[in-house]
Design an enzyme around this catalytic site. Sequence first.
Site, PDB file in Angstrom:
ATOM      1  N   MET A  37      37.266  47.838  38.229  1.00  0.00           N
ATOM      2  CA  MET A  37      36.238  47.600  39.252  1.00  0.00           C
ATOM      3  C   MET A  37      36.883  47.271  40.595  1.00  0.00           C
ATOM      4  O   MET A  37      36.225  46.725  41.488  1.00  0.00           O
ATOM      5  CB  MET A  37      35.314  46.465  38.805  1.00  0.00           C
ATOM      6  CG  MET A  37      34.576  46.802  37.505  1.00  0.00           C
ATOM      7  SD  MET A  37      33.133  45.781  37.231  1.00  0.00           S
ATOM      8  CE  MET A  37      33.849  44.152  37.156  1.00  0.00           C
ATOM      9  N   LEU A  40      42.442  45.057  42.535  1.00  0.00           N
ATOM     10  CA  LEU A  40      43.504  45.199  41.527  1.00  0.00           C
ATOM     11  C   LEU A  40      44.531  44.074  41.632  1.00  0.00           C
ATOM     12  O   LEU A  40      44.867  43.612  42.725  1.00  0.00           O
ATOM     13  CB  LEU A  40      44.206  46.556  41.676  1.00  0.00           C
ATOM     14  CG  LEU A  40      43.334  47.803  41.518  1.00  0.00           C
ATOM     15  CD1 LEU A  40      44.211  49.053  41.425  1.00  0.00           C
ATOM     16  CD2 LEU A  40      42.407  47.720  40.311  1.00  0.00           C
ATOM     17  N   HIS A  44      45.889  44.715  36.082  1.00  0.00           N
ATOM     18  CA  HIS A  44      45.590  46.145  36.185  1.00  0.00           C
ATOM     19  C   HIS A  44      46.898  46.957  36.244  1.00  0.00           C
ATOM     20  O   HIS A  44      47.023  48.007  35.614  1.00  0.00           O
ATOM     21  CB  HIS A  44      44.775  46.432  37.443  1.00  0.00           C
ATOM     22  CG  HIS A  44      43.443  45.729  37.503  1.00  0.00           C
ATOM     23  ND1 HIS A  44      43.154  44.765  38.446  1.00  0.00           N
ATOM     24  CD2 HIS A  44      42.326  45.858  36.750  1.00  0.00           C
ATOM     25  CE1 HIS A  44      41.906  44.340  38.266  1.00  0.00           C
ATOM     26  NE2 HIS A  44      41.382  44.975  37.239  1.00  0.00           N
ATOM     27  N   GLN A 156      43.164  43.458  26.719  1.00  0.00           N
ATOM     28  CA  GLN A 156      42.767  42.500  25.677  1.00  0.00           C
ATOM     29  C   GLN A 156      42.015  41.319  26.296  1.00  0.00           C
ATOM     30  O   GLN A 156      41.241  40.644  25.623  1.00  0.00           O
ATOM     31  CB  GLN A 156      44.045  42.026  24.965  1.00  0.00           C
ATOM     32  CG  GLN A 156      43.849  40.999  23.888  1.00  0.00           C
ATOM     33  CD  GLN A 156      43.089  41.538  22.688  1.00  0.00           C
ATOM     34  OE1 GLN A 156      43.237  42.712  22.332  1.00  0.00           O
ATOM     35  NE2 GLN A 156      42.271  40.698  22.086  1.00  0.00           N
ATOM     36  N   VAL A 184      47.681  39.706  30.991  1.00  0.00           N
ATOM     37  CA  VAL A 184      48.716  39.246  31.920  1.00  0.00           C
ATOM     38  C   VAL A 184      48.247  37.929  32.537  1.00  0.00           C
ATOM     39  O   VAL A 184      47.087  37.813  32.967  1.00  0.00           O
ATOM     40  CB  VAL A 184      48.980  40.285  33.021  1.00  0.00           C
ATOM     41  CG1 VAL A 184      50.018  39.775  34.019  1.00  0.00           C
ATOM     42  CG2 VAL A 184      49.462  41.588  32.392  1.00  0.00           C
ATOM     43  N   SER A 193      42.557  37.588  36.956  1.00  0.00           N
ATOM     44  CA  SER A 193      41.205  38.135  37.041  1.00  0.00           C
ATOM     45  C   SER A 193      40.866  38.343  38.509  1.00  0.00           C
ATOM     46  O   SER A 193      41.258  37.541  39.367  1.00  0.00           O
ATOM     47  CB  SER A 193      40.205  37.150  36.425  1.00  0.00           C
ATOM     48  OG  SER A 193      38.886  37.484  36.812  1.00  0.00           O
ATOM     49  N   SER A 194      40.129  39.419  38.783  1.00  0.00           N
ATOM     50  CA  SER A 194      39.682  39.645  40.160  1.00  0.00           C
ATOM     51  C   SER A 194      38.812  38.477  40.629  1.00  0.00           C
ATOM     52  O   SER A 194      38.713  38.212  41.820  1.00  0.00           O
ATOM     53  CB  SER A 194      38.875  40.939  40.242  1.00  0.00           C
ATOM     54  OG  SER A 194      39.638  42.014  39.740  1.00  0.00           O
TER      55      SER A 194
HETATM   56  P1  AMP Z   1      38.114  44.913  35.663  1.00  0.00           P
HETATM   57  O1  AMP Z   1      38.540  45.508  36.970  1.00  0.00           O
HETATM   58  O2  AMP Z   1      38.066  43.423  35.673  1.00  0.00           O
HETATM   59  O3  AMP Z   1      36.875  45.561  35.113  1.00  0.00           O
HETATM   60  O4  AMP Z   1      39.261  45.261  34.625  1.00  0.00           O
HETATM   61  C1  AMP Z   1      39.697  46.573  34.443  1.00  0.00           C
HETATM   62  C2  AMP Z   1      40.606  46.629  33.245  1.00  0.00           C
HETATM   63  O5  AMP Z   1      41.715  45.746  33.445  1.00  0.00           O
HETATM   64  C3  AMP Z   1      39.915  46.172  31.954  1.00  0.00           C
HETATM   65  O6  AMP Z   1      40.397  46.971  30.881  1.00  0.00           O
HETATM   66  C4  AMP Z   1      40.394  44.750  31.818  1.00  0.00           C
HETATM   67  O7  AMP Z   1      40.393  44.285  30.481  1.00  0.00           O
HETATM   68  C5  AMP Z   1      41.814  44.850  32.360  1.00  0.00           C
HETATM   69  N1  AMP Z   1      42.298  43.544  32.810  1.00  0.00           N
HETATM   70  C6  AMP Z   1      41.664  42.683  33.645  1.00  0.00           C
HETATM   71  N2  AMP Z   1      42.391  41.552  33.782  1.00  0.00           N
HETATM   72  C7  AMP Z   1      43.496  41.709  33.007  1.00  0.00           C
HETATM   73  C8  AMP Z   1      44.635  40.891  32.711  1.00  0.00           C
HETATM   74  N3  AMP Z   1      44.788  39.674  33.229  1.00  0.00           N
HETATM   75  N4  AMP Z   1      45.571  41.393  31.869  1.00  0.00           N
HETATM   76  C9  AMP Z   1      45.439  42.620  31.317  1.00  0.00           C
HETATM   77  N5  AMP Z   1      44.382  43.442  31.561  1.00  0.00           N
HETATM   78  C10 AMP Z   1      43.435  42.990  32.390  1.00  0.00           C
END
Ligand code: AMP
Length: 302
Positions: A37, A40, A44, A156, A184, A193-194
């Site tokens: 989303m 990044l 990501h 995960q 991560v 997290s974003s």
């Molecule tokens: P998002 O942009 O939050 O929807 O995340 C996009 C992808 O990145 C999804 O598959 C999430 O599970 C993954 N993701 C988000 N945060 C992390 C993190 N800290 N470590 C690994 N993968 C992540």
Amino acid sequence: MTTPTSTSTPVVAHTREELAVARAALDDGDVAVVMTMGALHEGHASLIKVARRRARHVIVTIFLNPLQFGPREDLSRYPRTIDSDLAICAREGVDLVFTPSPDVVYPDGDPGVRVSAGPLGDVLEGQSRPGHFDGVLTVVGKLLHLTRPDLAYYGQKDAQQLLLIRRMARDLDFPLEVVAVPTVREADGLAMSSRNVYLTPSDREAALALSRALHAGAEIAAEGPSAVRRAARAVLVAEPLVLVDYLVLVHPETLEDVPEWYRGEALLAVAARVGTTRLIDNVPVRLGPDGGALPAFSGSQG
Ligand code: AMP
């Protein structure tokens, strides 16, 4: 469409037509997709890195999907950082970035037909966010059709989402392999997290209780489920700024609470509000005599 100026600059497609042209050019070897989303971060980037190790080409989608946000959720304030997102994609050697607007993804407005996540979509995150996973699976299904990957990489960190995407691919015969990537974390344990940008300094300090709680639970996995739950809860209740939505120790496939006699792999998961921010985190644990945190939680991963 922006075409590459050097080999490390991804093609950026905004429309279905631009995507179709750019996707057709990736015809020599496996194609992986990483769906995001935007906003990044290194989590990501890790998905992209892991994808690049196996696939010849990597497509990143950047799409803030209105369908998966509830009316009182943070869609309007969700961080938008497209320039730095594209810089990260270029740094990681992404071939193609698909960043459509909502009217490209949903040309007729909200879709009348949607993917149903079923009962697994009604618990945990789904209980707090009704309809969330139908919105997620609907857009994931559409983006899989549009990007036609051989491999799709998910974090995960969003364990329930990952499980549901796996189930959708299996139940609805999507011809691809779904690959999980470990969470991560920042050096102090906070899951990247974003949404972490919403945290004030005191929120951020308090938010560390989530990963500390998971760690405390995972550490005594050999003592069984109630000991794990008790240890994790003790850390959370000691932090008054953390309002727990749920803390569960569940079977990784059914998401049902594991009984006291259970031995094997389980998921210790938490959701909590810290200030105005809702955070989730989880850790896979192995219950039983050889118990403990599974490798996915052994420190920060690159
Ligand atoms: P998002 O942009 O939050 O929807 O995340 C996009 C992808 O990145 C999804 O598959 C999430 O599970 C993954 N993701 C988000 N945060 C992390 C993190 N800290 N470590 C690994 N993968 C992540």
